[in-house]
Scaffold this active site. Structure first.
Site, mmCIF file in Angstrom:
data_model
loop_
_atom_site.group_PDB
_atom_site.id
_atom_site.type_symbol
_atom_site.label_atom_id
_atom_site.label_comp_id
_atom_site.label_asym_id
_atom_site.label_seq_id
_atom_site.Cartn_x
_atom_site.Cartn_y
_atom_site.Cartn_z
ATOM 1 C CG ASN A 292 -0.865 0.254 2.240
ATOM 2 O OD1 ASN A 292 0.586 -0.232 2.451
ATOM 3 N ND2 ASN A 292 -1.558 0.434 3.270
ATOM 4 C CG ASP B 129 -2.316 -4.934 4.865
ATOM 5 O OD1 ASP B 129 -2.601 -6.157 5.992
ATOM 6 O OD2 ASP B 129 -1.920 -3.665 5.922
ATOM 7 C CG HIS C 288 0.087 6.911 10.086
ATOM 8 N ND1 HIS C 288 -0.083 6.712 8.576
ATOM 9 C CD2 HIS C 288 -0.568 5.272 10.691
ATOM 10 C CE1 HIS C 288 -1.002 5.377 8.202
ATOM 11 N NE2 HIS C 288 -1.389 4.631 9.855
ATOM 12 C CG ASP D 253 -0.415 -4.574 10.618
ATOM 13 O OD1 ASP D 253 0.844 -4.055 9.817
ATOM 14 O OD2 ASP D 253 -1.502 -4.099 11.034
ATOM 15 C CG ASN E 72 -8.587 -1.761 9.846
ATOM 16 O OD1 ASN E 72 -8.870 -2.139 11.706
ATOM 17 N ND2 ASN E 72 -8.862 -1.341 9.918
ATOM 18 C CG PHE F 157 -6.751 2.213 11.983
ATOM 19 C CD1 PHE F 157 -7.523 2.178 12.732
ATOM 20 C CD2 PHE F 157 -7.357 3.434 10.389
ATOM 21 C CE1 PHE F 157 -8.891 2.240 12.955
ATOM 22 C CE2 PHE F 157 -9.594 3.007 11.026
ATOM 23 C CZ PHE F 157 -10.049 2.185 12.076
ATOM 24 N N GLY F 158 -2.144 2.475 13.013
ATOM 25 C CA GLY F 158 -1.368 2.006 12.736
ATOM 26 C C GLY F 158 0.001 2.369 13.801
#
Ligand code: DOR
Length: 436
Positions: free
Chosen positions: A98, A155, A312, A308, A281, A326-327
């Site tokens: 992504n 993903d 950010h 995962d 998420n 999310f993250g």
């Protein structure tokens, strides 16, 4: 130049090793492994490091990380991501597609490979399932396979159209690639920001029901059965989802699952206080879900622990819980947190960790690995189980500075990361150093 790692405690469930070993590294390989008590390895010219009993593991593999390059270099680059990996004890990291553009074409895969060639950590790309990960049209899977992707995934933006997913699985099996599925029914998850339950009610935050994940696990298992494809469930987070995966495995369907350190060690109560460093998420789930995942590790029901790692910028994580991305950044805390919360509590054994973070991901992604064995590349992780430290995201090598573990006290830290015989991360001095 030869390097001798003296007095280490090797961990490798698949190779017969002495309890205390001296490991000689030469020409990028493990040249010799001897018993520290009986062996005579010392050669005056060797650089000798006394590891004083530290754990020595094969270089760990993270099969689920986001390095954001190309397109989102303000969040992470392949270089900063690989530094975070080295600091976390990972010598191989598999990166999600992504990016911008999405890694749905060989040119983008080539660019990722070119950037990856500039860092010592092995950074290996996954390709997307659909063009632009938009869920409508299949990416050119044959060309992606030719360019060397290890698997296919959309993903973060799951393929909602079941017919498209069916065809993706058929193509993926033709090219012998696993499908890695982020299971989330986007319509049911709607605008949710945390797990649906008691805490979402008292916090007044929009909920994501466990069923949003479970519906898609059920669908993807049905499609894997129909097509014969190899399906890997990313970041499994619910008890019911786990039960479905087990049922499928028992039926002989080719399904494996991964779980993250945060879903194993935290629950939705951590969101109290609205700290956006707990926004991930799938969301942090209920205590019952967390307990079920922990139990499943013990019973060999989950194949992989993956981070995962999803960095950010500060801007994207500040503001309200509703609006934050999310993250979280997971590479630099994974092993220490697993040691602190599971291994030290006898809930996970070191041997099992090596299966979950080395042998099993390698098998799913068809990477050849041999563990701690003479004549193999010296990719190694050294963990000092005695070092006391506190997690401070401000000190992360990752550009993403958000962690739900900020301020956590840990006993045990990565001491050295070694790639092909070279020390690429060294925490023996006052300040931890990246050495490349
Ligand atoms: O928390 C997450 N962040 N979950 C995902 O599935 C995607 C990821 C991201 O790309 O930031």
């Amino acid at each position: 130049m030869r390097t001798l790692l003296k007095n280490c405690t090797p961990v490798d469930p698949k190779n017969e090793l002495p309890d205390r070993a001296d490991i000689l590294l030469e020409d990028g390989q493990i040249a010799k492994i001897t018993n520290s008590q009986t062996g005579k390895n010392n050669n005056q010219n060797d650089k000798t490091l006394d590891l004083k009993g530290a754990m020595l593991l094969p270089g760990l593999i993270d099969m689920h990380a986001h390095f954001r390059e190309p397109g989102f270099e303000e969040k992470e680059t392949i270089r900063t991501g690989s530094e975070a990996a080295a600091a976390g004890g990972f010598t191989t990291v598999v990166v999600m597609p992504n990016t911008r553009p999405v890694a749905d074409n060989p040119a983008t895969i080539e660019l990722i490979k070119a950037r990856a060639a500039e860092v010592p950590v092995d950074v290996k790309p996954l390709g997307s399932i659909t063009k632009g990960s938009a869920g409508n049209e299949l990416a050119e899977i044959g060309f992606l396979a030719q360019s060397g992707v290890l698997g296919l995934t959309d993903d973060g933006q799951p393929v909602m159209n079941s017919e498209v997913m069916r065809r993706a699985m058929e193509y993926a099996s033709d090219f012998n690639l696993p499908i890695i599925s982020h299971c989330e029914d986007l319509k049911l998850a709607a605008e949710g920001v945390m797990h649906e339950g008691y805490y979402s009610s008292i916090l007044g935050l929009k909920p994501i029901p466990a069923a949003a994940e479970e519906i898609m696990i059920a669908r993807d298992i049905a499609l894997a059965e129909l097509t014969g494809a190899s399906l890997h469930i990313a970041h499994l987070s619910t008890k019911r989802g786990l039960e479905m995966v087990l049922e499928a495995i028992n039926k002989g369907i080719k399904v494996t699952a991964e779980v993250t350190p945060h879903h194993l060690t935290l629950n939705d109560k951590a969101v109290l206080g609205y700290d956006t460093a707990t926004k991930v998420n799938p969301p942090l789930r209920s205590e019952e879900d967390r307990q079920a995942l922990q139990q499943a590790l013990k019973e060999d029901e989950i194949a992989v622990i993956a981070t995962d790692h999803a960095p950010h910028t500060i801007e994207e994580k500040m503001g309200t819980f509703d609006s934050a991305a999310f993250g979280i950044s997971g590479l630099e805390t994974a092993v220490a947190v697993l040691h602190e919360d599971l291994i030290s509590q006898q809930k996970l054994h070191w041997d099992k960790l090596v299966e979950l973070m080395y042998y099993n991901p390698a098998e799913i992604l068809q990477l050849e690995v041999e563990g701690l064995k003479e004549g193999t590349p010296a990719d190694l992780t050294v963990f000092n189980p005695k070092k006391k430290w506190q997690i401070d995201p401000g000190k992360f090598k990752s550009l993403g500075k958000h962690s739900p573990y900020a301020g956590k006290d840990c006993t045990g830290k990565i001491l050295l990361t070694i790639k092909e015989g070279q020390i690429i991360y060294d925490d023996r001095g006052d300040e931890a150093e990246i050495l490349y």
